[in-house]
Scaffold this motif. Structure first.
Motif, PDB file in Angstrom:
ATOM      1  N   ASN A  38      42.421  -6.253  29.292  1.00  0.00           N
ATOM      2  CA  ASN A  38      41.721  -6.260  30.572  1.00  0.00           C
ATOM      3  C   ASN A  38      40.707  -5.115  30.611  1.00  0.00           C
ATOM      4  O   ASN A  38      41.005  -3.981  30.255  1.00  0.00           O
ATOM      5  CB  ASN A  38      42.741  -6.108  31.704  1.00  0.00           C
ATOM      6  CG  ASN A  38      42.092  -5.993  33.062  1.00  0.00           C
ATOM      7  OD1 ASN A  38      41.668  -4.924  33.452  1.00  0.00           O
ATOM      8  ND2 ASN A  38      42.023  -7.094  33.782  1.00  0.00           N
ATOM      9  N   CYS A  68      41.695  -2.073  32.811  1.00  0.00           N
ATOM     10  CA  CYS A  68      42.789  -1.320  32.195  1.00  0.00           C
ATOM     11  C   CYS A  68      42.276  -0.482  31.024  1.00  0.00           C
ATOM     12  O   CYS A  68      42.654   0.688  30.859  1.00  0.00           O
ATOM     13  CB  CYS A  68      43.879  -2.280  31.721  1.00  0.00           C
ATOM     14  SG  CYS A  68      44.804  -3.061  33.058  1.00  0.00           S
ATOM     15  N   GLY A 110      39.695  -6.379  38.201  1.00  0.00           N
ATOM     16  CA  GLY A 110      40.715  -5.549  38.818  1.00  0.00           C
ATOM     17  C   GLY A 110      40.846  -5.836  40.296  1.00  0.00           C
ATOM     18  O   GLY A 110      39.979  -6.463  40.913  1.00  0.00           O
ATOM     19  N   MET A 168      48.226  -6.822  29.622  1.00  0.00           N
ATOM     20  CA  MET A 168      46.973  -6.484  30.260  1.00  0.00           C
ATOM     21  C   MET A 168      46.124  -5.558  29.376  1.00  0.00           C
ATOM     22  O   MET A 168      45.148  -5.009  29.805  1.00  0.00           O
ATOM     23  CB  MET A 168      47.230  -5.804  31.614  1.00  0.00           C
ATOM     24  CG  MET A 168      47.771  -6.726  32.686  1.00  0.00           C
ATOM     25  SD  MET A 168      46.561  -7.958  33.180  1.00  0.00           S
ATOM     26  CE  MET A 168      47.457  -8.766  34.515  1.00  0.00           C
ATOM     27  N   ILE A 217      44.960   2.430  32.265  1.00  0.00           N
ATOM     28  CA  ILE A 217      46.118   2.080  33.079  1.00  0.00           C
ATOM     29  C   ILE A 217      46.757   0.794  32.545  1.00  0.00           C
ATOM     30  O   ILE A 217      46.147   0.065  31.764  1.00  0.00           O
ATOM     31  CB  ILE A 217      45.739   1.910  34.564  1.00  0.00           C
ATOM     32  CG1 ILE A 217      44.650   0.838  34.733  1.00  0.00           C
ATOM     33  CG2 ILE A 217      45.261   3.249  35.116  1.00  0.00           C
ATOM     34  CD1 ILE A 217      44.234   0.602  36.177  1.00  0.00           C
ATOM     35  N   ARG A 218      47.975   0.511  32.982  1.00  0.00           N
ATOM     36  CA  ARG A 218      48.696  -0.660  32.465  1.00  0.00           C
ATOM     37  C   ARG A 218      48.354  -1.934  33.220  1.00  0.00           C
ATOM     38  O   ARG A 218      48.201  -2.999  32.638  1.00  0.00           O
ATOM     39  CB  ARG A 218      50.205  -0.405  32.533  1.00  0.00           C
ATOM     40  CG  ARG A 218      51.015  -1.529  31.906  1.00  0.00           C
ATOM     41  CD  ARG A 218      52.482  -1.188  31.844  1.00  0.00           C
ATOM     42  NE  ARG A 218      53.245  -2.251  31.202  1.00  0.00           N
ATOM     43  CZ  ARG A 218      54.564  -2.266  31.084  1.00  0.00           C
ATOM     44  NH1 ARG A 218      55.272  -1.248  31.568  1.00  0.00           N
ATOM     45  NH2 ARG A 218      55.180  -3.273  30.493  1.00  0.00           N
ATOM     46  N   TYR A 219      48.240  -1.822  34.543  1.00  0.00           N
ATOM     47  CA  TYR A 219      47.957  -2.990  35.375  1.00  0.00           C
ATOM     48  C   TYR A 219      46.656  -2.769  36.152  1.00  0.00           C
ATOM     49  O   TYR A 219      46.412  -1.667  36.648  1.00  0.00           O
ATOM     50  CB  TYR A 219      49.098  -3.238  36.369  1.00  0.00           C
ATOM     51  CG  TYR A 219      50.451  -3.333  35.715  1.00  0.00           C
ATOM     52  CD1 TYR A 219      50.763  -4.362  34.825  1.00  0.00           C
ATOM     53  CD2 TYR A 219      51.439  -2.371  35.970  1.00  0.00           C
ATOM     54  CE1 TYR A 219      52.003  -4.438  34.213  1.00  0.00           C
ATOM     55  CE2 TYR A 219      52.683  -2.439  35.369  1.00  0.00           C
ATOM     56  CZ  TYR A 219      52.957  -3.474  34.490  1.00  0.00           C
ATOM     57  OH  TYR A 219      54.194  -3.546  33.894  1.00  0.00           O
ATOM     58  N   PRO A 220      45.847  -3.807  36.294  1.00  0.00           N
ATOM     59  CA  PRO A 220      44.534  -3.647  36.959  1.00  0.00           C
ATOM     60  C   PRO A 220      44.615  -3.658  38.478  1.00  0.00           C
ATOM     61  O   PRO A 220      43.903  -4.403  39.156  1.00  0.00           O
ATOM     62  CB  PRO A 220      43.746  -4.844  36.427  1.00  0.00           C
ATOM     63  CG  PRO A 220      44.782  -5.910  36.276  1.00  0.00           C
ATOM     64  CD  PRO A 220      46.028  -5.190  35.795  1.00  0.00           C
TER      65      PRO A 220
END
Length: 333
Positions: free
Chosen positions: A4, A7, A204, A1, A12-15
């Motif tokens: 993204n 992200c 996201g 990700m 952050i790692r995951y949306p």
């Protein structure tokens, strides 16, 4: 990700963003979601054990919650700013002062004009995500300088405008209307919903009700159990004159709807709402006799796991669903 846009913007790692929820999303839930790779959000009245009209006390309560989050994780998190109107803006003004002083990573701004606090927050290095309900509102928020917009379909829980655009329709409308990152919510509670939102053009995901039914949520246990037990058509859209609210169907919604049908005055309706509000349900546990803001996705929620476990399940479900989707698409050609 890593590529993204959400992200990259938020670090952050995951949306996956945990939506702020009144009396529900405190430091424990916020930190758990952020630590698991998403972004947790401190909600209005987080950590409070009573309704307190004092402006300074409200601001200090938010400051205390920020401190608790930082004790639990060093990952990015957000704080909700409910702008409000007229006299009520005194609360949001104080909260913005606290956010600037505490140098929080991000603010999720809702219920108000996008140009009220955006520049103040951005000047302090705070990322601004503004909640909107139409593509036109998204454009206004973009023009005001926000970093990203959040749209919620009609399926979403809590308070919203009178527009009835669903997530399936609103998301691509907004994605087509602006060139900044788009976060979407409403009816999303598993890997299928996340993949669908991404396919519709979202960068996201915004999830509230699914995180309400977690161990770290500050919802009363009776509320969590009511959500986990909900089936099929389990929510109702309630009109409050100035906006709509989607609530878990219970005795409160039946009584309130009946009062409206019978011609109760605005004053009587407001008094009833104050006596049977979210404080009474989420904090005192009156799950049948008070309002529980909750999305239609409640019918898909069947357990009350730790937030980290839920995040793991969501990510695993995304991979499984994507593999199946890929096979289906390949069958087209």
């Amino acid at each position: 990700m890593g590529q993204n846009r959400i992200c990259s913007l938020l670090g952050i790692r995951y949306p996956i963003i945990q939506a702020p929820m009144n009396w529900v999303s405190g430091a424990a839930l916020t930190a758990a979601v952020s630590e698991a790779g998403g972004m947790g959000t401190i909600g209005p009245n987080a950590g409070a054990n009573k309704i307190n009209p004092d402006v300074e006390a409200t601001g200090e309560l938010v400051r205390k919650q920020i401190g608790k989050v930082r004790e639990l994780t060093n990952k990015p998190f957000a704080v909700n700013v409910v702008v409000g109107f007229g006299e009520d803006t005194k609360y949001s003004k104080k909260i913005v002062e606290v956010l600037v002083e505490e140098k929080v990573p991000a603010a999720i701004v809702s219920v108000g004009r996008p140009d009220t606090y955006t520049q103040t927050l951005k000047n302090a290095g705070i990322k601004v995500l503004h909640a909107i309900s139409t593509a036109r509102h998204a454009q206004k928020a973009r023009d005001a300088g926000v970093d990203a917009v959040i749209c919620e379909g009609f399926e979403a829980g809590g308070h919203k405008g009178f527009t009835e655009l669903t997530t399936f329709v609103l998301t691509p409308m907004v994605a087509d209307a602006v060139d900044i990152p788009v976060v979407t919510g409403g009816g999303i509670g598993d890997g299928r919903g996340i993949l669908a939102a991404l396919a519709l053009g979202a960068d996201g995901i915004y999830m509230g009700s699914r995180f309400m039914a977690t161990l770290e949520s500050e919802s009363h246990d009776k509320v969590k159990q009511a959500i986990a037990a909900a089936k099929d058509v389990c929510t109702v859209s309630v009109s409050k004159e100035f906006m709509l609210a989607r609530d878990l169907a219970n005795k409160f919604t039946e009584q309130f709807q009946e009062m409206r049908k019978s011609g109760a005055s605005t004053q009587e309706l407001i008094a009833f709402l104050e006596e049977h509000g979210q404080y009474q349900s989420q904090h005192l546990g009156l799950a049948e006799d008070a309002e529980i803001c909750c999305g239609q996705v409640a019918g898909l929620i069947h357990d009350i796991p730790p937030a980290a476990q839920l995040m793991e399940k969501l990510l695993s479900d995304i991979q499984k669903r994507f593999s199946h989707l890929e096979q289906q698409v390949n069958n087209f050609f």
